[in-house]
Design an enzyme around this catalytic site. Sequence first.
Site, mmCIF file in Angstrom:
data_model
loop_
_atom_site.group_PDB
_atom_site.id
_atom_site.type_symbol
_atom_site.label_atom_id
_atom_site.label_comp_id
_atom_site.label_asym_id
_atom_site.label_seq_id
_atom_site.Cartn_x
_atom_site.Cartn_y
_atom_site.Cartn_z
ATOM 1 N N HIS A 1 4.291 -0.234 0.928
ATOM 2 C CA HIS A 1 3.013 -0.568 0.579
ATOM 3 C C HIS A 1 2.496 -1.841 1.679
ATOM 4 O O HIS A 1 3.106 -2.635 2.033
ATOM 5 C CB HIS A 1 2.728 -1.158 -0.846
ATOM 6 C CG HIS A 1 1.612 -1.746 -1.182
ATOM 7 N ND1 HIS A 1 0.186 -1.199 -1.414
ATOM 8 C CD2 HIS A 1 1.279 -3.123 -1.164
ATOM 9 C CE1 HIS A 1 -0.712 -1.871 -1.606
ATOM 10 N NE2 HIS A 1 -0.359 -3.196 -1.460
ATOM 11 N N GLU B 1 -2.954 -9.303 -4.642
ATOM 12 C CA GLU B 1 -1.576 -8.810 -4.692
ATOM 13 C C GLU B 1 -0.586 -9.811 -4.479
ATOM 14 O O GLU B 1 0.496 -9.677 -5.175
ATOM 15 C CB GLU B 1 -1.564 -7.680 -3.529
ATOM 16 C CG GLU B 1 -2.211 -6.504 -3.998
ATOM 17 C CD GLU B 1 -2.469 -5.544 -2.671
ATOM 18 O OE1 GLU B 1 -1.630 -5.584 -1.587
ATOM 19 O OE2 GLU B 1 -3.165 -4.394 -2.837
ATOM 20 N N ASN C 1 6.281 7.147 -0.204
ATOM 21 C CA ASN C 1 5.962 6.929 1.183
ATOM 22 C C ASN C 1 6.482 5.386 1.636
ATOM 23 O O ASN C 1 5.760 4.998 2.540
ATOM 24 C CB ASN C 1 4.631 7.106 1.254
ATOM 25 C CG ASN C 1 3.663 6.204 0.723
ATOM 26 O OD1 ASN C 1 4.061 5.290 0.082
ATOM 27 N ND2 ASN C 1 2.318 6.540 0.718
ATOM 28 N N LYS D 1 9.026 0.336 -1.144
ATOM 29 C CA LYS D 1 8.990 0.908 -2.689
ATOM 30 C C LYS D 1 10.264 1.518 -2.955
ATOM 31 O O LYS D 1 11.129 1.440 -2.149
ATOM 32 C CB LYS D 1 7.905 2.185 -2.392
ATOM 33 C CG LYS D 1 6.539 1.526 -2.329
ATOM 34 C CD LYS D 1 5.593 2.786 -2.131
ATOM 35 C CE LYS D 1 3.863 2.387 -1.745
ATOM 36 N NZ LYS D 1 3.155 3.412 -1.853
ATOM 37 N N TYR E 1 -2.277 -1.500 -8.809
ATOM 38 C CA TYR E 1 -3.111 -0.297 -8.147
ATOM 39 C C TYR E 1 -4.297 -0.108 -9.055
ATOM 40 O O TYR E 1 -4.964 0.960 -8.959
ATOM 41 C CB TYR E 1 -2.077 1.014 -8.362
ATOM 42 C CG TYR E 1 -1.031 0.920 -7.376
ATOM 43 C CD1 TYR E 1 -1.501 1.157 -6.027
ATOM 44 C CD2 TYR E 1 0.559 1.356 -7.508
ATOM 45 C CE1 TYR E 1 -0.429 1.197 -5.020
ATOM 46 C CE2 TYR E 1 1.100 1.287 -6.602
ATOM 47 C CZ TYR E 1 1.024 1.150 -5.275
ATOM 48 O OH TYR E 1 1.723 1.418 -4.170
HETATM 49 P P1 DAT Z 1 -1.987 3.426 0.949
HETATM 50 O O1 DAT Z 1 -0.628 3.096 0.064
HETATM 51 O O2 DAT Z 1 -1.821 4.041 2.335
HETATM 52 O O3 DAT Z 1 -2.965 2.393 0.880
HETATM 53 P P2 DAT Z 1 -3.782 4.300 -1.283
HETATM 54 O O4 DAT Z 1 -4.010 2.860 -1.537
HETATM 55 O O5 DAT Z 1 -4.840 5.254 -1.132
HETATM 56 O O6 DAT Z 1 -2.761 4.458 -0.201
HETATM 57 O O7 DAT Z 1 -2.790 4.757 -2.542
HETATM 58 C C1 DAT Z 1 -1.820 4.160 -3.010
HETATM 59 C C2 DAT Z 1 -0.482 4.897 -3.135
HETATM 60 O O8 DAT Z 1 -0.898 5.989 -4.050
HETATM 61 C C3 DAT Z 1 -0.314 5.869 -1.956
HETATM 62 O O9 DAT Z 1 0.703 4.939 -1.126
HETATM 63 C C4 DAT Z 1 0.893 6.866 -2.671
HETATM 64 C C5 DAT Z 1 0.086 7.100 -3.849
HETATM 65 N N1 DAT Z 1 -1.286 8.330 -3.443
HETATM 66 C C6 DAT Z 1 -2.364 8.222 -2.929
HETATM 67 N N2 DAT Z 1 -2.883 9.130 -2.839
HETATM 68 C C7 DAT Z 1 -2.256 10.059 -3.301
HETATM 69 C C8 DAT Z 1 -2.180 11.664 -3.813
HETATM 70 N N3 DAT Z 1 -3.126 12.475 -3.414
HETATM 71 N N4 DAT Z 1 -1.098 11.990 -4.441
HETATM 72 C C9 DAT Z 1 -0.145 11.429 -4.889
HETATM 73 N N5 DAT Z 1 -0.130 10.123 -4.576
HETATM 74 C C10 DAT Z 1 -0.944 9.573 -3.969
HETATM 75 MG MG MG Z 2 -3.922 1.094 -0.597
#
Ligand code: DAT
Ligand code: MG
Length: 151
Positions: free
Chosen positions: A117, A128, A114, A11, A51
């Site tokens: 991805h 994706e 973070n 990212k 997303y």
């Molecule tokens: P991951 O990236 O671990 O698969 P996810 O698919 O639930 O997690 O979410 C995609 C991204 O969205 C994640 O990497 C960071 C952001 N995100 C997820 N939960 C969040 C939150 N509670 N607040 C802010 N950003 C968040």
């Molecule tokens: Mg995810």
Amino acid sequence: MPIQRTFIMVKPDGVKRGLIGEIIKRFEQKGFTLLNAELMTISREKAEYHYMELQDKPFFGELVEFITSDSVFAMVWEGENIIEVSRSMIGKTSPLEALPGTIRGDFACSKAENVIHGSDSLLSAEREIANFFDPLSIRSLNKDFPFDERK
Ligand code: DAT
Ligand code: MG
């Protein structure tokens, strides 16, 4: 043991912090194979499609802003059980749960920014990869892909 393909993306925060090499190194050391990679700035449309499962979340707008804010390093990797294994190498979304030794555990302290991805299922990996790469541009090591598990 199924051979799978997955979509991995460094990212914008990870690219800015110079973590592309570290992340490639971990995947190579694990024994996975790189099939394509490109530094790119992604459009809002592609980010929203990527997303789409999160479109009703309160943080969706910020997430799309962040992921389109600067270059990302998009990759396709192949290997045994790579979807599940790469998710464990990446670590949990929450910095409170991402264990040391995982990429997020070692390099991230924010839930939103973070570093990396990784696809979470075969279906999302396919969607994706197709969102970011022309199928003909993906290095083909095995003519029989997709493999037996999908037959
Ligand atoms: P991951 O990236 O671990 O698969 P996810 O698919 O639930 O997690 O979410 C995609 C991204 O969205 C994640 O990497 C960071 C952001 N995100 C997820 N939960 C969040 C939150 N509670 N607040 C802010 N950003 C968040
Ligand atoms: Mg995810």
